[in-house]
Design an enzyme around this catalytic site. Sequence first.
Site: not given
Length: 863
Positions: A456, A523
Amino acid sequence: MKRYVSALLTALLLLLTVGTAETGTASAASVRSHNLRSGWALHSANGVTDTGEVISKPGYDTGGWSPVSLPSTVLAGLVKNNVYQDVYFGQNLKNVPDLTKQNWWFRGEFDAARKAPGQAYWLRFKGISYRAQIWLNGTKLDGNAVGTLVRHEYNVSKLIKPGQSNALAILVTPPQHGCKDLSICTVDWNPEAPDMNAGLWGDTSLDTTGPVALRDPYVKTVLPLPKTDSADLTVYADAVNATDAPVTAKVGGTITKTGKPTLTFSQNFSLKAGERREVAFKPIHVTDPALWWPLQYGKPELYNLSLKAGVGGAASDTKAIRFGIRQFTDYRKTVNGTSWAGYKVNGKNVLFRGGGYVWDLMQRWDTRTNATHIKYLKDMGLNTIRMEGTIGNEELYDLADENGIMVMAGFVCCSAWQDDSTWTAEQYDVAKASLDSQMRALRHHASGFVWTYGSDEPPSAEHLAAYKKIGADLHWQNPTVDNVATWSNDDAGMKMDGPYVWEPPVLWWDTKQAGSAFGTTAEEGTQAPPPYDSVRKFLSPSDQWPLSTAWNYHAGRPGTVFADTGPYDKAIDDRYGKATSAADYAKKAEVQNYENTRAFFEAWSAHKYSESFGTIFWMLNNAWPAVHWNLYDYFFKPGGGYFGTKKATEPVHIAYDYSSRKVYVVNSTLAKQGGLTATATFYNIPDLAKKHTATAAVTSEANSSAAVMTLPAVSGLSSTYFVRLQLKDSSGKVVSNNLYWNSTKPDELGSKSDWYYTEVTTYGDMSGLSRLAQNPDVKATATRTRSGVTIDLTNTSKTNVAFFVRPEVTVNGGEVLPITYSDNYVSLWPGESTTIKADAEFQGTPTLLLRGYNIPTTTVRVR
C-alpha cells in the site's frame, strides 16, 4: 502434472545420492540433502523445566509431548494431535487460547550420514517464525535466529555425530499479534491464527557436502529484443568454504534441454577459510532458444542447469535447477493523467490477469494442494498469481514454471513491514535478510515476473535504497515497483483504489470510477460467498440461515469494515429478490458471482494496452472456509465466480460492455483470428421473444481487443432480459458463446466513494429470472473416461431455455474435488446441446448431479 512431479523427484534423488559413484573414489564425501521431517515433538515451554542443552541431547525423553512432522506451525501441530478440534467449524477458533503468550519447544532426533574425508555437515532452516534459540547435541548454535522470511544456515561439521543419532532443540518465540513483527500476516483477510503461525513453517534439512558447498544457482537470460532468435545466459552461484583453511575448487556445469545442444562451462577459483563468494561464469550465447511463454501465449519451455563443485578431483557438491529463457520488461503509459506500469514478455505485450493467493490459516500445504491451485488458475485462464507476503512456497514456484503462470511477489501491507519508520535496528536487518532470502528463492524461476518492494505504501527512501541494492547484487532480472498504490505514491505505476465489497458489473466498465478497468491494479475485487455445499461443511444449519454471527465470523477479520457481507446481501435482495433460505441465497449468489467476476475480467481484457495493463482479483482463494473474497473456495469447489472468470478469459472471447453497450472481441493468443462473425440478440423473459439482432464481421488481431459493434437501446424489452452474444468462425462453429441477463432498470452508482466501496444508488432488476418457466426437459448422459467424465446435455424443450445449468460429478453424494470442467453453469436454448468434459481423479461409482436455475434437480448414472 504427475509426469512432471515424478521427473522432478527422480532428478532430485539422483542429485542427493551422489557420492562414490560420481567421483570414482571410495573415500569421497557424501553429497546429499536429508529433509528432517519426521521424529519431531512439540511442547509448550511453560511446561518444560529442562534447558536447551539438556533437551538437545540424543535420547531425551519426550513423553507427553505432541508428535509432529515438519514443516509445522504450533497450531497445526496441536490440531493434528487433537488438542483443539474442528477449529474451522463455526466459531470454534475462538476456543483456542492465545498461543503467542508463551514460547514453544520443537525437538527432533535424526541420524547423520557417516563421516568421509573432507565431508561437511550443514543445518538449513528455510522458515522459522518468528524468533528461535537453536541447540544441537547439547550446544547452542544460535541464540537469536530471527525473521519469519529469513533463511538460516549453520556449518555443524564439528558438532554433528556422524553415523549416529543427533538431536535438535529449537525454542520458538511466536510473532506478536496485530502484525507487529516482520512475520507472515493476513491483515484483514481472516481471523488471525492464535499462534500467529509460530513454528518451523519451512523445510529443515541436514545437508552433506565436501569442503566446498554450492548455494543459490541462477541463470540470467537476456534476449536481443525485439529479436528472440538468440539469448545470452549468465550462470551465477555462491560457493562456500566449509573448512578453516583456504581451498581451491573447480565449478563446472551443463545446460541441457531435449532436442537442443548441451552447453558446458567451468571455472577454477580459490576461497579463503570460511568464505562465501559468488561465482559468475562468462555469458553463454545460445541460438534458436526455446522460449518460456505464459499461458495462452505458447509453451512454457524449461531448460536444466546442473552444477558440480570439485576439490582435488573429488566431487564436493552438486546443484540442479530448471530455468526458462525469457525476458520480462516494463514500460509506462499515461491514462487518465496517471503513469501506469505495463509489461512485456519476450517483446510481446502481456496483460497480467490473476488472483491474490493465500495459504492455509495454519500454513499447511502439500503437493496436491499446490498443484490444484495452479491447475485451477490455468483452467480459469488466469496467468498470474500474486503473493502479498505469503511467499516462500517454492514448490508452488516450480509448478508455476511448468504451467506458464507468472508470479508477482512482495511484502505485505498494513503491518510492521509497512510501518518502517518505527523499525528497530534489528528489524531493519531482518527486512534486508528477508528480501535477500526470498529473492534468492524466486530469482531462478521462469515464473518470477515482478517484485513489489512495498504494497500500500512505499518503503522509506533509506530502506528502498537498501532493497534495490540487494536486488542489484542478486542480479534480479525482472521488473520491480516501489509499491502498488498510486494513492500513496503518484509514480507507483499500480493502483489499489478498491473496491473490496460487492459492486455491480457496470463499475468495472465505467472508467469514470476509481476501481474500474483502467491503468494497472495490484488488487481489487468483490465479496463472493461459496456454494451451499461448502457452507454446510463449516456452519451448522442454525448458522446458515438467517445469516448469523458465525457466518460473519467467516467474512473478513472481526472489527474491520469487512466483518460482514452486508453490501453483497443487499445486492442479492434488491436485484434478484429477497432470499428466503440458505439454499435460495446460495442459488442467487452463484448467479451474482458469475456475472460480476465475468464482467471484472472482461472489462480489464477489453481495454488492454490502450487503457488497462494488468489486474489482480482480490482474492484467488481463502486461508480457511470463508464467505468473503475468492474465485474458488477453501474446499476447491468451483462456483459461479470460478466459471464466470473462466468464461471471461477464453483465448478468443466476445464480451458486453455494461457502460457503453459496446461489444468487444478479445484475442488473448499470439495468433490472428480471421473470418469471424459476431452476433448479438436480445430476448425477453420469460417467453424468449426475440427483440433485436445485430451482426458484424470480425478479424481479431493477435493479442488484441477491439469493439466490433455498439448495441442500440432496444424498445419493448421486459424488465429483465437476455443479451446473447456469439462469435462464430467461417464454418459456423461457435468460438465464444456468452449470455448476459440485464435490466431495463440499470444498476446506478452514486458520487459517494471510499477506498473499499462505491455507493450504489439504484439496483438493477434481475428478478425476472425467477419467472422463467420450469424446464424438466433437459436430458443428460454421462460417460466415464480415462481422465474423468464426459457429459452430454440437450434441452429438448421447444419453448423454454434451460438457464444456468450446473452438472456436477459426484461420489457418495458430494462433488468430486478437485475437479475441472470444460464449461459449466451453461444455458441452453430450445433444442440446443452441449458436451462438457470433467477432469478429476476419483474412486468409487460416480453419479452426475444436474441442477439449474429453472430445471429440477436430478441424478444420472455415469456409464
